[in-house]
Structures are given as C-alpha cells and as structure tokens.
Design a protein around this motif. Structure first.
Motif, PDB file in Angstrom:
ATOM      1  N   MET A  76       0.825  -1.207   0.000  1.00  0.00           N
ATOM      2  CA  MET A  76       0.000   0.000   0.000  1.00  0.00           C
ATOM      3  C   MET A  76       0.863   1.264   0.000  1.00  0.00           C
ATOM      4  N   ARG A  77       1.942   1.179   0.812  1.00  0.00           N
ATOM      5  CA  ARG A  77       2.845   2.322   0.890  1.00  0.00           C
ATOM      6  C   ARG A  77       3.507   2.594  -0.466  1.00  0.00           C
ATOM      7  N   ASP A  78       3.875   1.518  -1.168  1.00  0.00           N
ATOM      8  CA  ASP A  78       4.488   1.680  -2.502  1.00  0.00           C
ATOM      9  C   ASP A  78       3.510   2.305  -3.495  1.00  0.00           C
ATOM     10  N   PHE A  79       2.245   1.910  -3.368  1.00  0.00           N
ATOM     11  CA  PHE A  79       1.219   2.446  -4.258  1.00  0.00           C
ATOM     12  C   PHE A  79       1.050   3.959  -4.039  1.00  0.00           C
ATOM     13  N   ILE A  80       0.991   4.362  -2.772  1.00  0.00           N
ATOM     14  CA  ILE A  80       0.841   5.790  -2.438  1.00  0.00           C
ATOM     15  C   ILE A  80       2.048   6.564  -2.938  1.00  0.00           C
ATOM     16  N   LYS A  81       3.235   5.964  -2.785  1.00  0.00           N
ATOM     17  CA  LYS A  81       4.460   6.617  -3.246  1.00  0.00           C
ATOM     18  C   LYS A  81       4.433   6.805  -4.766  1.00  0.00           C
ATOM     19  N   LEU A  82       3.980   5.768  -5.469  1.00  0.00           N
ATOM     20  CA  LEU A  82       3.904   5.813  -6.925  1.00  0.00           C
ATOM     21  C   LEU A  82       2.914   6.892  -7.378  1.00  0.00           C
ATOM     22  N   VAL A  83       1.750   6.937  -6.730  1.00  0.00           N
ATOM     23  CA  VAL A  83       0.737   7.950  -7.067  1.00  0.00           C
ATOM     24  C   VAL A  83       1.280   9.350  -6.819  1.00  0.00           C
ATOM     25  N   THR A  84       1.994   9.513  -5.704  1.00  0.00           N
ATOM     26  CA  THR A  84       2.561  10.830  -5.367  1.00  0.00           C
ATOM     27  C   THR A  84       3.581  11.271  -6.411  1.00  0.00           C
ATOM     28  N   VAL A  85       4.444  10.345  -6.808  1.00  0.00           N
ATOM     29  CA  VAL A  85       5.472  10.660  -7.810  1.00  0.00           C
ATOM     30  C   VAL A  85       4.828  11.023  -9.150  1.00  0.00           C
ATOM     31  N   LEU A  86       3.854  10.211  -9.571  1.00  0.00           N
ATOM     32  CA  LEU A  86       3.178  10.475 -10.849  1.00  0.00           C
ATOM     33  C   LEU A  86       2.438  11.805 -10.818  1.00  0.00           C
ATOM     34  N   THR A  87       1.783  12.102  -9.711  1.00  0.00           N
ATOM     35  CA  THR A  87       1.061  13.377  -9.576  1.00  0.00           C
ATOM     36  C   THR A  87       2.026  14.545  -9.649  1.00  0.00           C
ATOM     37  N   THR A  88       3.162  14.417  -8.970  1.00  0.00           N
ATOM     38  CA  THR A  88       4.167  15.485  -8.981  1.00  0.00           C
ATOM     39  C   THR A  88       4.709  15.711 -10.387  1.00  0.00           C
ATOM     40  N   VAL A  89       4.995  14.613 -11.080  1.00  0.00           N
ATOM     41  CA  VAL A  89       5.505  14.709 -12.454  1.00  0.00           C
ATOM     42  C   VAL A  89       4.477  15.390 -13.361  1.00  0.00           C
ATOM     43  N   CYS A  90       3.203  15.017 -13.211  1.00  0.00           N
ATOM     44  CA  CYS A  90       2.140  15.609 -14.032  1.00  0.00           C
ATOM     45  C   CYS A  90       2.003  17.106 -13.762  1.00  0.00           C
ATOM     46  N   ILE A  91       2.086  17.493 -12.481  1.00  0.00           N
ATOM     47  CA  ILE A  91       1.975  18.914 -12.116  1.00  0.00           C
ATOM     48  C   ILE A  91       3.137  19.702 -12.706  1.00  0.00           C
ATOM     49  N   ILE A  92       4.351  19.153 -12.588  1.00  0.00           N
ATOM     50  CA  ILE A  92       5.533  19.837 -13.131  1.00  0.00           C
ATOM     51  C   ILE A  92       5.432  19.966 -14.647  1.00  0.00           C
ATOM     52  N   ALA A  93       4.987  18.886 -15.307  1.00  0.00           N
ATOM     53  CA  ALA A  93       4.846  18.915 -16.762  1.00  0.00           C
ATOM     54  C   ALA A  93       3.800  19.935 -17.194  1.00  0.00           C
ATOM     55  N   ALA A  94       2.683  19.975 -16.463  1.00  0.00           N
ATOM     56  CA  ALA A  94       1.622  20.932 -16.789  1.00  0.00           C
ATOM     57  C   ALA A  94       2.110  22.369 -16.619  1.00  0.00           C
ATOM     58  N   LEU A  95       2.848  22.629 -15.536  1.00  0.00           N
ATOM     59  CA  LEU A  95       3.390  23.972 -15.303  1.00  0.00           C
ATOM     60  C   LEU A  95       4.390  24.356 -16.391  1.00  0.00           C
ATOM     61  N   ALA A  96       5.229  23.394 -16.782  1.00  0.00           N
ATOM     62  CA  ALA A  96       6.225  23.660 -17.830  1.00  0.00           C
ATOM     63  C   ALA A  96       5.552  23.968 -19.162  1.00  0.00           C
ATOM     64  N   LEU A  97       4.498  23.202 -19.503  1.00  0.00           N
ATOM     65  CA  LEU A  97       3.768  23.441 -20.743  1.00  0.00           C
ATOM     66  C   LEU A  97       3.066  24.792 -20.722  1.00  0.00           C
ATOM     67  N   SER A  98       2.507  25.135 -19.568  1.00  0.00           N
ATOM     68  CA  SER A  98       1.824  26.420 -19.432  1.00  0.00           C
ATOM     69  C   SER A  98       2.796  27.581 -19.609  1.00  0.00           C
ATOM     70  N   MET A  99       3.960  27.456 -18.992  1.00  0.00           N
ATOM     71  CA  MET A  99       4.978  28.508 -19.105  1.00  0.00           C
ATOM     72  C   MET A  99       5.472  28.620 -20.548  1.00  0.00           C
ATOM     73  N   ALA A 100       5.686  27.467 -21.194  1.00  0.00           N
ATOM     74  CA  ALA A 100       6.151  27.478 -22.588  1.00  0.00           C
ATOM     75  C   ALA A 100       5.112  28.117 -23.494  1.00  0.00           C
ATOM     76  N   ASP A 101       3.835  27.820 -23.231  1.00  0.00           N
ATOM     77  CA  ASP A 101       2.758  28.401 -24.025  1.00  0.00           C
ATOM     78  C   ASP A 101       2.737  29.918 -23.883  1.00  0.00           C
ATOM     79  N   LYS A 102       2.865  30.403 -22.634  1.00  0.00           N
ATOM     80  CA  LYS A 102       2.854  31.855 -22.394  1.00  0.00           C
ATOM     81  C   LYS A 102       4.040  32.540 -23.057  1.00  0.00           C
TER      82      LYS A 102
END
Length: 199
Positions: free
Chosen positions: A1-27
């Motif tokens: 369960m702990r590994d699953f939460i860790k995986l979800v956290t990492v994926l969420t963080t990566v998605c947020i960073i990617a979204a922010l990077a795309l938004s900045m590039a677009d602007k």
C-alpha cells in the motif's frame, strides 16, 4: 500500500511539473506564434489583392463567422480578402479569396490543406510550376442576377462542365477549391453592402 501511495505521489508530482512547464512554454511562445500567424495571414492577403497601403487585418468586417479584410489605397477600397473552406480528399482545404470592390474575382491562395503529396498538394504549388491557381485570376468575372449569383465564367472543373482544368490525378482537390471559391462569392454577395460600408 505504501508503494502504491508513493507511486501515485510521484506520478502526480511529475504531471503537475509537466503541466506547469507546458503552461509557461505556451505563455512565452504565444506572442511569437501570434506574430507568425499574422504574418502568414498578411502574406495570403497580399497574394490575392492588388497593391494597398493600409493594414487589412486591422480593418475587417465579420459576417456569418467569416472575416472580410478590407484593403485600401489612398483611402479607397481596392479589394477585400477572406477565407473559405471545404472538405478535401485529406481533410479541410482553406482558401484565401481576393475580390475587387465590384465583386470580381482577383485571385486565390491556399492557406491550409492536408492533401496527398505529389497529387492534391499540387493545388498549393507556386504558379510558375503549376498554373492551377492562376486560372482563378481576373478572367473569372461574376454577374449579379436571380438566382443571386451567376458566373459568366463557370468556376468548376472541366469534368463538371466548368472552365477550371483540374490537376492531373487530383480532381477531388481541384473540385473542392472551386466549391470553396463559389461558396465565398455567394457569401460576399449576401452581405456586400455591409462589408463595403454602403448600408
């Protein structure tokens, strides 16, 4: 369960960073893209109109979702340009159409298409290599009558009884360009007075 939460956290963080990077590039690139779009539009307008001394994309009239760009010289309207599209063999074909103030067809330019390279894509070749677009220059005159528009020179491919020679192996693409031009002419005559400021 702990590994699953860790995986979800990492994926969420990566998605947020990617979204922010795309938004900045677009602007950061938006102004450059808008500038390139404007230059491409002005190039297409210039290709279908006589010489003018204003900025047609700054002087425009909207009608039924279509933007008409007015070209002036010494304050007088010398032409107008607008886009029309129709469904081609490989997708939408967008055509820039140039008319003089009397509604005479001056010329056309292909703005966008997805036609087959070496066949339908030839609709967009330079005139010195392919005279297809040149057939829409000047000699195609229109006469207002009832029904609202009758073409003295029939803007249709020869296979359909018209005067436009289709590109060999690309009759569909050639036909679609003719359809877009005829549709555009009819639209102009529906709102001619509004577009030219005669209302």
């Amino acid at each position: 369960m702990r590994d699953f939460i860790k995986l979800v956290t990492v994926l969420t963080t990566v998605c947020i960073i990617a979204a922010l990077a795309l938004s900045m590039a677009d602007k950061k690139t938006r102004k450059a893209r808008e500038r390139q779009d404007r230059l491409a539009r002005l190039e297409a307008i210039a290709a279908v109109l006589p010489e003018y001394d204003n900025q047609p994309d700054k002087e425009k009239v909207e009608f039924e979702g279509v933007t008409f760009y007015l070209a002036r010289k010494n304050g007088e309207i010398v032409g107008l340009a607008f886009e029309q599209e129709a469904e081609g063999y490989g997708g939408k074909i967008r055509v820039m159409i140039g008319l003089d103030p009397q509604g005479e067809l001056i010329g056309i330019d292909i703005v966008k298409h997805s036609e087959t390279p070496g066949l339908g894509a030839l609709i967009d070749q330079p005139e010195e290599n392919n005279p297809f677009k040149d057939q829409f220059f000047r000699e195609k005159r229109v006469r207002r009558d009832k029904p609202p528009l009758i073409l003295e020179s029939n803007i249709a491919v020869a296979k359909d009884g018209g005067e436009i020679e289709a590109i060999t192996g690309a009759t569909i693409s050639s036909r679609v360009v003719c359809e877009a031009v005829k549709k555009g002419l009819n639209l102009f005559f529906q709102a001619e007075e509004k577009i030219l400021g005669k209302e």
